[in-house]
Design a protein around this motif. Sequence first.
Motif, PDB file in Angstrom:
ATOM      1  N   LYS A 130      22.055  -3.257  14.001  1.00  0.00           N
ATOM      2  CA  LYS A 130      20.922  -2.532  13.415  1.00  0.00           C
ATOM      3  C   LYS A 130      20.844  -2.789  11.911  1.00  0.00           C
ATOM      4  O   LYS A 130      19.762  -3.020  11.365  1.00  0.00           O
ATOM      5  CB  LYS A 130      21.035  -1.038  13.703  1.00  0.00           C
ATOM      6  CG  LYS A 130      19.824  -0.271  13.253  1.00  0.00           C
ATOM      7  CD  LYS A 130      19.802   1.118  13.828  1.00  0.00           C
ATOM      8  CE  LYS A 130      18.494   1.783  13.448  1.00  0.00           C
ATOM      9  NZ  LYS A 130      18.012   2.688  14.443  1.00  0.00           N
ATOM     10  N   LYS A 131      21.992  -2.793  11.246  1.00  0.00           N
ATOM     11  CA  LYS A 131      22.033  -3.067   9.809  1.00  0.00           C
ATOM     12  C   LYS A 131      21.554  -4.489   9.518  1.00  0.00           C
ATOM     13  O   LYS A 131      20.811  -4.728   8.567  1.00  0.00           O
ATOM     14  CB  LYS A 131      23.445  -2.847   9.284  1.00  0.00           C
ATOM     15  CG  LYS A 131      23.578  -2.977   7.791  1.00  0.00           C
ATOM     16  CD  LYS A 131      24.986  -2.634   7.333  1.00  0.00           C
ATOM     17  CE  LYS A 131      25.103  -2.770   5.828  1.00  0.00           C
ATOM     18  NZ  LYS A 131      26.436  -2.430   5.340  1.00  0.00           N
ATOM     19  N   LYS A 132      21.957  -5.465  10.339  1.00  0.00           N
ATOM     20  CA  LYS A 132      21.525  -6.856  10.158  1.00  0.00           C
ATOM     21  C   LYS A 132      20.007  -6.975  10.332  1.00  0.00           C
ATOM     22  O   LYS A 132      19.343  -7.659   9.551  1.00  0.00           O
ATOM     23  CB  LYS A 132      22.237  -7.782  11.150  1.00  0.00           C
ATOM     24  CG  LYS A 132      23.688  -8.031  10.839  1.00  0.00           C
ATOM     25  CD  LYS A 132      24.316  -9.014  11.809  1.00  0.00           C
ATOM     26  CE  LYS A 132      23.937 -10.427  11.528  1.00  0.00           C
ATOM     27  NZ  LYS A 132      24.484 -11.041  10.332  1.00  0.00           N
ATOM     28  N   VAL A 133      19.476  -6.322  11.343  1.00  0.00           N
ATOM     29  CA  VAL A 133      18.038  -6.369  11.612  1.00  0.00           C
ATOM     30  C   VAL A 133      17.268  -5.768  10.437  1.00  0.00           C
ATOM     31  O   VAL A 133      16.291  -6.355   9.957  1.00  0.00           O
ATOM     32  CB  VAL A 133      17.708  -5.657  12.945  1.00  0.00           C
ATOM     33  CG1 VAL A 133      16.218  -5.401  13.091  1.00  0.00           C
ATOM     34  CG2 VAL A 133      18.223  -6.476  14.128  1.00  0.00           C
ATOM     35  N   ALA A 183      17.383  -7.973   7.322  1.00  0.00           N
ATOM     36  CA  ALA A 183      16.542  -9.168   7.419  1.00  0.00           C
ATOM     37  C   ALA A 183      15.054  -8.822   7.388  1.00  0.00           C
ATOM     38  O   ALA A 183      14.211  -9.720   7.466  1.00  0.00           O
ATOM     39  CB  ALA A 183      16.880  -9.933   8.702  1.00  0.00           C
ATOM     40  N   GLY A 184      14.749  -7.535   7.277  1.00  0.00           N
ATOM     41  CA  GLY A 184      13.349  -7.120   7.235  1.00  0.00           C
ATOM     42  C   GLY A 184      12.639  -7.218   8.571  1.00  0.00           C
ATOM     43  O   GLY A 184      11.412  -7.327   8.614  1.00  0.00           O
ATOM     44  N   PHE A 203      22.146 -12.415  17.094  1.00  0.00           N
ATOM     45  CA  PHE A 203      21.147 -12.193  16.050  1.00  0.00           C
ATOM     46  C   PHE A 203      20.517 -13.503  15.594  1.00  0.00           C
ATOM     47  O   PHE A 203      19.289 -13.639  15.579  1.00  0.00           O
ATOM     48  CB  PHE A 203      21.788 -11.470  14.859  1.00  0.00           C
ATOM     49  CG  PHE A 203      20.857 -11.283  13.703  1.00  0.00           C
ATOM     50  CD1 PHE A 203      19.863 -10.319  13.739  1.00  0.00           C
ATOM     51  CD2 PHE A 203      20.962 -12.080  12.580  1.00  0.00           C
ATOM     52  CE1 PHE A 203      18.986 -10.142  12.675  1.00  0.00           C
ATOM     53  CE2 PHE A 203      20.094 -11.916  11.505  1.00  0.00           C
ATOM     54  CZ  PHE A 203      19.105 -10.952  11.556  1.00  0.00           C
ATOM     55  N   GLU A 204      21.358 -14.467  15.240  1.00  0.00           N
ATOM     56  CA  GLU A 204      20.858 -15.726  14.683  1.00  0.00           C
ATOM     57  C   GLU A 204      20.097 -16.556  15.708  1.00  0.00           C
ATOM     58  O   GLU A 204      19.052 -17.138  15.383  1.00  0.00           O
ATOM     59  CB  GLU A 204      22.014 -16.524  14.091  1.00  0.00           C
ATOM     60  CG  GLU A 204      22.607 -15.863  12.855  1.00  0.00           C
ATOM     61  CD  GLU A 204      23.981 -16.393  12.470  1.00  0.00           C
ATOM     62  OE1 GLU A 204      24.446 -17.400  13.048  1.00  0.00           O
ATOM     63  OE2 GLU A 204      24.601 -15.762  11.586  1.00  0.00           O
TER      64      GLU A 204
END
Length: 102
Positions: free
Chosen positions: A35-38, A41-42, A87-88
């Motif tokens: 969730k933090k990564k998403v 990344a905006g 994610f990537e």
Amino acid sequence: MSYFKQHIFFCTNQRSDGRASCQDHNAQEMRDYLKKKVKGAGLAGQGGVRVNNAGCLDRCGQGPVLVIYPEETWYQFKTKKDIDEIFEQHIENNKTVDKLMI
């Protein structure tokens, strides 16, 4: 048109009867990490990506697990490196991570 481009559900269930549970493998921590990564990344919010907790998704024996909709793609993960790869590849580039699929 869907409200979210992608909706990701993490099983964070903790069973009380001794059977395997996704939460036995730090599922909540991994959900919070993604969730933090998403957000970073905006990609979060309407028209983007939503990351949610879910109760039992009935696949805890293969867990920990997450599922991404609308693609209906199920993943098993163990480490933050696995989450990074999902994610990537899947979230940012719309490619499945075959080695993590269940």
